[in-house]
Design a protein around this motif. Structure first.
Motif, short mmCIF file in Angstrom:
data_model
loop_
_atom_site.label_atom_id
_atom_site.label_comp_id
_atom_site.label_asym_id
_atom_site.label_seq_id
_atom_site.Cartn_x
_atom_site.Cartn_y
_atom_site.Cartn_z
N TYR A 56 0.83 -1.20 0.00
CA TYR A 56 0.00 0.00 0.00
C TYR A 56 0.86 1.26 0.00
CZ TYR A 56 -2.24 3.99 2.03
OH TYR A 56 -2.62 5.29 2.28
N ALA A 57 1.93 1.27 0.80
CA ALA A 57 2.82 2.43 0.83
C ALA A 57 3.44 2.68 -0.55
CB ALA A 57 3.91 2.23 1.88
N HIS A 58 3.76 1.58 -1.26
CA HIS A 58 4.29 1.70 -2.62
C HIS A 58 3.26 2.37 -3.53
CE1 HIS A 58 6.32 -0.59 -6.23
NE2 HIS A 58 6.49 0.72 -6.28
N PHE A 59 2.03 1.91 -3.47
CA PHE A 59 0.94 2.51 -4.24
C PHE A 59 0.80 3.99 -3.92
CE2 PHE A 59 -3.52 3.87 -3.96
CZ PHE A 59 -3.98 3.66 -5.24
N GLN A 60 0.75 4.30 -2.63
CA GLN A 60 0.52 5.68 -2.22
C GLN A 60 1.72 6.57 -2.58
OE1 GLN A 60 -2.43 6.52 -0.66
NE2 GLN A 60 -1.85 8.67 -0.77
N TYR A 61 2.91 6.04 -2.43
CA TYR A 61 4.13 6.78 -2.79
C TYR A 61 4.09 7.18 -4.26
CZ TYR A 61 9.16 7.67 -3.38
OH TYR A 61 10.39 8.24 -3.66
N ASN A 62 3.59 6.29 -5.09
CA ASN A 62 3.56 6.58 -6.53
C ASN A 62 2.52 7.64 -6.90
OD1 ASN A 62 5.50 4.59 -6.72
ND2 ASN A 62 4.56 3.60 -8.49
N THR A 63 1.62 7.98 -5.98
CA THR A 63 0.68 9.06 -6.24
C THR A 63 1.31 10.43 -5.96
OG1 THR A 63 -0.27 9.22 -3.99
CG2 THR A 63 -1.21 7.57 -5.50
N GLY A 64 2.46 10.44 -5.31
CA GLY A 64 3.09 11.69 -4.90
C GLY A 64 2.62 12.20 -3.56
N ARG A 65 1.63 11.52 -2.94
CA ARG A 65 1.14 11.89 -1.60
C ARG A 65 1.48 10.75 -0.65
NH1 ARG A 65 -2.52 15.85 -1.08
NH2 ARG A 65 -1.48 15.96 0.94
N VAL A 66 2.62 10.84 -0.02
CA VAL A 66 3.09 9.73 0.81
C VAL A 66 2.25 9.63 2.08
CG1 VAL A 66 5.42 9.78 -0.09
CG2 VAL A 66 4.85 11.21 1.87
N PRO A 67 2.02 8.40 2.56
CA PRO A 67 1.21 8.23 3.76
C PRO A 67 2.04 8.38 5.03
CG PRO A 67 1.81 6.09 2.89
CD PRO A 67 2.38 7.11 1.94
N ARG A 68 1.41 8.89 6.05
CA ARG A 68 2.00 8.94 7.39
C ARG A 68 1.24 7.93 8.24
NH1 ARG A 68 6.28 11.74 5.43
NH2 ARG A 68 5.48 13.48 4.20
N PHE A 69 1.91 6.85 8.60
CA PHE A 69 1.27 5.78 9.37
C PHE A 69 1.30 6.10 10.86
CE2 PHE A 69 2.64 3.63 5.50
CZ PHE A 69 1.54 2.85 5.20
N LEU A 70 0.32 5.60 11.58
CA LEU A 70 0.34 5.66 13.03
C LEU A 70 1.14 4.47 13.56
CD1 LEU A 70 -2.25 7.36 12.22
CD2 LEU A 70 -3.06 6.88 14.53
N ALA A 71 2.01 4.73 14.53
CA ALA A 71 2.85 3.67 15.09
C ALA A 71 3.09 3.94 16.57
CB ALA A 71 4.18 3.59 14.35
N LYS A 72 3.43 2.88 17.29
CA LYS A 72 3.67 3.01 18.73
C LYS A 72 4.79 4.03 18.99
CE LYS A 72 4.39 -1.37 19.32
NZ LYS A 72 4.69 -2.67 19.96
N SER A 73 4.59 4.87 19.99
CA SER A 73 5.53 5.95 20.27
C SER A 73 6.93 5.43 20.61
CB SER A 73 5.00 6.82 21.41
OG SER A 73 4.80 6.04 22.59
N GLY A 74 7.01 4.23 21.17
CA GLY A 74 8.32 3.69 21.54
C GLY A 74 9.25 3.47 20.37
N LEU A 75 8.68 3.28 19.16
CA LEU A 75 9.51 3.05 17.98
C LEU A 75 10.29 4.29 17.56
CD1 LEU A 75 7.01 0.96 15.80
CD2 LEU A 75 8.99 0.10 17.07
N PHE A 76 9.90 5.45 18.07
CA PHE A 76 10.49 6.71 17.64
C PHE A 76 11.69 7.12 18.50
CE2 PHE A 76 6.33 6.61 15.93
CZ PHE A 76 6.31 7.43 14.82
N LYS A 77 12.01 6.36 19.52
CA LYS A 77 12.92 6.86 20.54
C LYS A 77 14.40 6.61 20.27
CE LYS A 77 9.45 6.59 24.21
NZ LYS A 77 9.05 5.96 25.50
N LYS A 78 14.74 5.46 19.67
CA LYS A 78 16.15 5.12 19.62
C LYS A 78 16.58 4.58 18.27
CE LYS A 78 16.52 3.89 24.54
NZ LYS A 78 16.89 2.80 25.50
#
Length: 267
Positions: A56-78
């Protein structure tokens, strides 16, 4: 509002992820014309394989409007993962929040900045035996009703044939086709002037899920079940079946003991 630039990190992720996707999956992508060229919006996507977020991200990337996914906050830390998550503009969800709406504050802010925010409203891989969308959670509806942004339903099929839900090994041959179909915006306008009660959110979510399901029916050329699979209802039914089986076993043991007692008294 102008669209956000794709940026280095998203392009870097695309360089890594796109080649294996192109090798593993043929593409049948339709409905890109429904992706807004400007401004913030939401996409709501069904989920039937651990591979399908990449497709799906590949599909959306090819539209020129990239998706921002929701993800657990802990993944952003390190580390590298955290740097990539921050660099690609993914959205942290703070699960410890007690306010259901504040947990999606970053998503609301992203939409208001003109971003595309991607929701998997089922919240997990579908458990429907035939791969149809389940009942949805209300997060996407909350953000949509708060921002009044376009909500684009996206259905996908084919990654589940490459890697079925909960499977550990992919089925590589023959080469599978990633089928993605984006539809016109879901009309939620009748909910805009209503208080955001649990019933309103539930009804809006049902409208969203019905739109995704219609897109998937078109892809598959089949009709979905009239009633979506409900994990909560299934858990309740499973508990009832377990309790009934336990009661039946207990009753059988009691009858067995009584039978032996009666047999002993008859001797």
């Amino acid at each position: 509002m102008p669209r956000r630039r794709i940026g280095f990190w998203y392009r870097f992720a695309a360089v890594i992820c796109k080649p294996p996707l192109v090798v593993l999956l043929k593409r049948d992508w339709r409905g890109m014309e429904h992706i807004p060229a400007e401004g913030g919006f939401i996409t709501v996507v069904n989920h039937n394989s651990h591979v399908d977020p990449f497709a799906y991200a590949h599909f959306q990337y090819n539209t020129g409007r990239v998706p921002r996914f929701l993800a657990k906050s802990g993944l952003f830390k390190k580390g590298f993962v955290g740097a990539a998550m921050r660099g690609t503009g993914q959205i942290p969800v703070y699960r410890e929040s007690t306010d259901a709406l504040s947990a999606f504050r970053a998503a609301i802010d992203a939409v208001e900045r003109g971003e595309c925010v991607a929701f998997y409203p089922e919240g997990t891989l579908t458990r429907d035996p035939d791969g149809w969308p389940m009942t949805g959670k209300t997060g996407a509806a909350r953000v949509a009703l708060r921002t009044k942004c376009p909500v684009i339903p996206v259905a996908q099929w084919g990654c589940n044939e490459l890697l079925p839900p909960y499977a550990k090994k992919p089925n590589l041959f023959p080469r599978k086709t990633s089928r993605v179909l984006a539809g016109p915006p879901v009309d939620l306008s009748r909910f805009y002037d209503k208080d955001m009660t649990a019933d309103v959110l539930k009804e809006a979510t049902e409208v969203i899920m019905a739109a995704i399901t219609r897109q998937l029916e078109e892809i598959r050329g089949e009709q979905a079940p009239e009633t979506p699979y409900d994990p909560k209802r299934e858990r309740i039914e499973q508990r009832r079946r377990t309790q009934a089986q336990a009661q039946a076993r207990a009753q059988a043991r009691t009858q067995q003991v009584q039978g032996k007692q009666a047999e002993g008294q008859g001797k």
